[in-house]
Every structure is written in C-alpha cells, then in structure tokens.
Design an enzyme around this catalytic site. Sequence first.
Site, PDB file in Angstrom:
ATOM      1  N   GLU A   1     -26.815  16.047  -5.201  1.00  0.00           N
ATOM      2  CA  GLU A   1     -28.184  16.483  -5.453  1.00  0.00           C
ATOM      3  C   GLU A   1     -28.433  17.820  -4.768  1.00  0.00           C
ATOM      4  O   GLU A   1     -28.721  17.857  -3.566  1.00  0.00           O
ATOM      5  CB  GLU A   1     -29.168  15.445  -4.915  1.00  0.00           C
ATOM      6  CG  GLU A   1     -29.058  14.117  -5.625  1.00  0.00           C
ATOM      7  CD  GLU A   1     -30.421  13.453  -5.731  1.00  0.00           C
ATOM      8  OE1 GLU A   1     -30.807  13.130  -6.846  1.00  0.00           O
ATOM      9  OE2 GLU A   1     -31.098  13.316  -4.707  1.00  0.00           O
TER      10      GLU A   1
ATOM     11  N   GLY B   1     -36.925  18.271  -8.274  1.00  0.00           N
ATOM     12  CA  GLY B   1     -38.344  18.380  -8.602  1.00  0.00           C
ATOM     13  C   GLY B   1     -38.778  19.789  -8.966  1.00  0.00           C
ATOM     14  O   GLY B   1     -39.963  20.064  -9.134  1.00  0.00           O
TER      15      GLY B   1
ATOM     16  N   GLU C   1     -34.790  13.750   0.616  1.00  0.00           N
ATOM     17  CA  GLU C   1     -36.126  13.617   1.218  1.00  0.00           C
ATOM     18  C   GLU C   1     -36.067  12.790   2.501  1.00  0.00           C
ATOM     19  O   GLU C   1     -36.877  12.991   3.417  1.00  0.00           O
ATOM     20  CB  GLU C   1     -37.095  13.026   0.182  1.00  0.00           C
ATOM     21  CG  GLU C   1     -37.437  14.068  -0.886  1.00  0.00           C
ATOM     22  CD  GLU C   1     -37.667  13.533  -2.274  1.00  0.00           C
ATOM     23  OE1 GLU C   1     -37.979  12.332  -2.418  1.00  0.00           O
ATOM     24  OE2 GLU C   1     -37.520  14.317  -3.230  1.00  0.00           O
TER      25      GLU C   1
ATOM     26  N   SER D   1     -33.734  17.484 -11.379  1.00  0.00           N
ATOM     27  CA  SER D   1     -34.340  18.038 -12.593  1.00  0.00           C
ATOM     28  C   SER D   1     -33.614  17.636 -13.883  1.00  0.00           C
ATOM     29  O   SER D   1     -33.528  18.411 -14.829  1.00  0.00           O
ATOM     30  CB  SER D   1     -34.450  19.559 -12.489  1.00  0.00           C
ATOM     31  OG  SER D   1     -35.333  19.902 -11.430  1.00  0.00           O
TER      32      SER D   1
ATOM     33  N   ASN E   1     -35.043   7.190  -9.871  1.00  0.00           N
ATOM     34  CA  ASN E   1     -35.563   7.100  -8.501  1.00  0.00           C
ATOM     35  C   ASN E   1     -37.068   7.348  -8.584  1.00  0.00           C
ATOM     36  O   ASN E   1     -37.489   8.475  -8.820  1.00  0.00           O
ATOM     37  CB  ASN E   1     -34.870   8.154  -7.630  1.00  0.00           C
ATOM     38  CG  ASN E   1     -35.503   8.287  -6.259  1.00  0.00           C
ATOM     39  OD1 ASN E   1     -36.293   7.430  -5.850  1.00  0.00           O
ATOM     40  ND2 ASN E   1     -35.156   9.354  -5.557  1.00  0.00           N
TER      41      ASN E   1
ATOM     42  N   LYS F   1     -39.206   7.192  -6.260  1.00  0.00           N
ATOM     43  CA  LYS F   1     -39.797   7.720  -5.016  1.00  0.00           C
ATOM     44  C   LYS F   1     -41.075   6.918  -4.699  1.00  0.00           C
ATOM     45  O   LYS F   1     -41.110   5.725  -4.978  1.00  0.00           O
ATOM     46  CB  LYS F   1     -40.043   9.228  -5.146  1.00  0.00           C
ATOM     47  CG  LYS F   1     -38.794   9.944  -5.662  1.00  0.00           C
ATOM     48  CD  LYS F   1     -38.845  11.429  -5.577  1.00  0.00           C
ATOM     49  CE  LYS F   1     -37.521  11.979  -6.127  1.00  0.00           C
ATOM     50  NZ  LYS F   1     -37.373  13.411  -5.931  1.00  0.00           N
TER      51      LYS F   1
HETATM   52  P1  PGA Z   1     -36.040  15.055  -9.881  1.00  0.00           P
HETATM   53  O1  PGA Z   1     -35.579  14.229  -8.600  1.00  0.00           O
HETATM   54  O2  PGA Z   1     -35.308  14.487 -11.069  1.00  0.00           O
HETATM   55  O3  PGA Z   1     -37.519  14.843  -9.957  1.00  0.00           O
HETATM   56  O4  PGA Z   1     -35.640  16.481  -9.639  1.00  0.00           O
HETATM   57  C1  PGA Z   1     -34.243  13.855  -8.454  1.00  0.00           C
HETATM   58  C2  PGA Z   1     -34.070  13.037  -7.199  1.00  0.00           C
HETATM   59  O5  PGA Z   1     -34.676  13.369  -6.177  1.00  0.00           O
HETATM   60  O6  PGA Z   1     -33.348  12.036  -7.206  1.00  0.00           O
END
Ligand code: PGA
Length: 234
Positions: free
Chosen positions: A154, A160, A87, A196, A7, A9
């Site tokens: 998630e 993150g 998000e 993460s 992803n 983003k």
């Molecule tokens: P991250 O994000 O791997 O940066 O923690 C995961 C996600 O939001 O899909």
Amino acid sequence: MKFIIGNWKMNGSRASLRDMIQKTEKIKTENRVVLCVPFTMLGETSDVISFGAQDVSSHERGAYTGEVSAAMIAETGAKYVIVGHSERRMYHDETNDIVREKAARALDNGLIPIICVGETMDEKRAGKTMDVITAAVRESIPNDVKDKIIVAYEPRWAIGAGITPSTDDIAHAHRVIADNLSYMGLDGTPILYGASVNAGNVADIISIENVGGVLVGGASLKPDEFIPIIQNVK
Ligand code: PGA
C-alpha cells in the site's frame, strides 16, 4: 484465485453491512471476497463474503482496556485481520516489531494476517521506496508462516488520494516484495495491491505480474462500487 479485500476503516453500520451482504448474495466469483469491518460489525455471515477485522491486540489477553484479542476476533467467525495498515502505523506509531507481534497473535488463533507495507511520500521522494518495503517485509513477518499470510503493498501517499502509481512502479514494488518473500522461504504468498483501487482500474492492476489481489478502501463501502470491482476481477 485472486483476493478482493475491502477495508471499511471506521465507516459503515451494521445496517449497511447487511445491505452489502444481501446485494452480493447472488454473485458468482472464483475469487475470494473479504470485508474487513469494524469490530462491532463482525459476526455476520455470507456465502460470498468472508470477514475480517482491521487490527488486533499484540497481547493474548488481560488488562488491556479497549483492545480486542485475536481469539475474540476468531470467535466471531472472522478469518482474516489486517495488521500494520498505514493508518495504524501513522496514527498509532505501530512499528514493524509491533506489527510482527500482532501477526503472530493472529496466526496463533487461526486467523490469516494481511500484513501491510508501503512507503510515505517523503520516503518515495527520497528514493527509499524499495528499502522501506524490504525492511517492512523482513521485519513485520513472523517465522514459520508459509502459506499462512497475505502481504499487501500500500503506497501510503496514494491511499484515499484517487491516484495510483504507474503500472511499472506497482510491478517493481511487487517484484521486490516477491523476491524478499522468496528469500524468506515464502514463495507463493499472495501479494495484494491497495490504494485508490476502483472498478475502472482494477482489471489493469490485477493483470500486473505478482499482484495476487487488491485491498480496497473507499470503493468497498457501497454495493454499486464494490460489486463491479468483484465482477471486473476475472
Ligand atoms: P483507498 O484505501 O482504496 O480508499 O485508497 C485503501 C486502504 O487504505 O486499504
């Protein structure tokens, strides 16, 4: 077959996506690799990577300035779309009802929705994790979707953050999701873990019961971090 879904983003560029496609073109994997990129980057092709969007309108078409319909996403050749990412739930007030509508539009247009569920830190501290996950699974998934959807767990507090829940906590959450899906007649639905994930922890995470793949944010952006993740999922 496991899913490795990146992803991006609101990161990357068309040039960095082309670089990723080129650097992954010789990879051999039994697994399904998908990149969910910003709308403006859809339309690329790859023998290794399938593509997806990160959101979709809950409307079919019409006067909704700035929105992108499922038909438009499908027209680019994309096969997947993330719906209800934390998000979107956090910054755009998306509720389970809205997420279900979005998933329904995706399905109407032949896209596979990746439906995200997960608890906030406050919900976790209040001991509500399993209630939140259960409600999200029951309320965010449309009817008659056997073998047509993916669910992603998630934990919102770990996204993150560079931290992941314990193996036992991931296993417990995935067991609760699998039991709910089974109750809904959706046995066999892939349940991905996301938050993460990196090359160092992916092998352990993927070996947890009921984990059908991973959803990777930050570590999916750079080929030298994403390629080892693909290679470490056996
Ligand atoms: P991250 O994000 O791997 O940066 O923690 C995961 C996600 O939001 O899909």
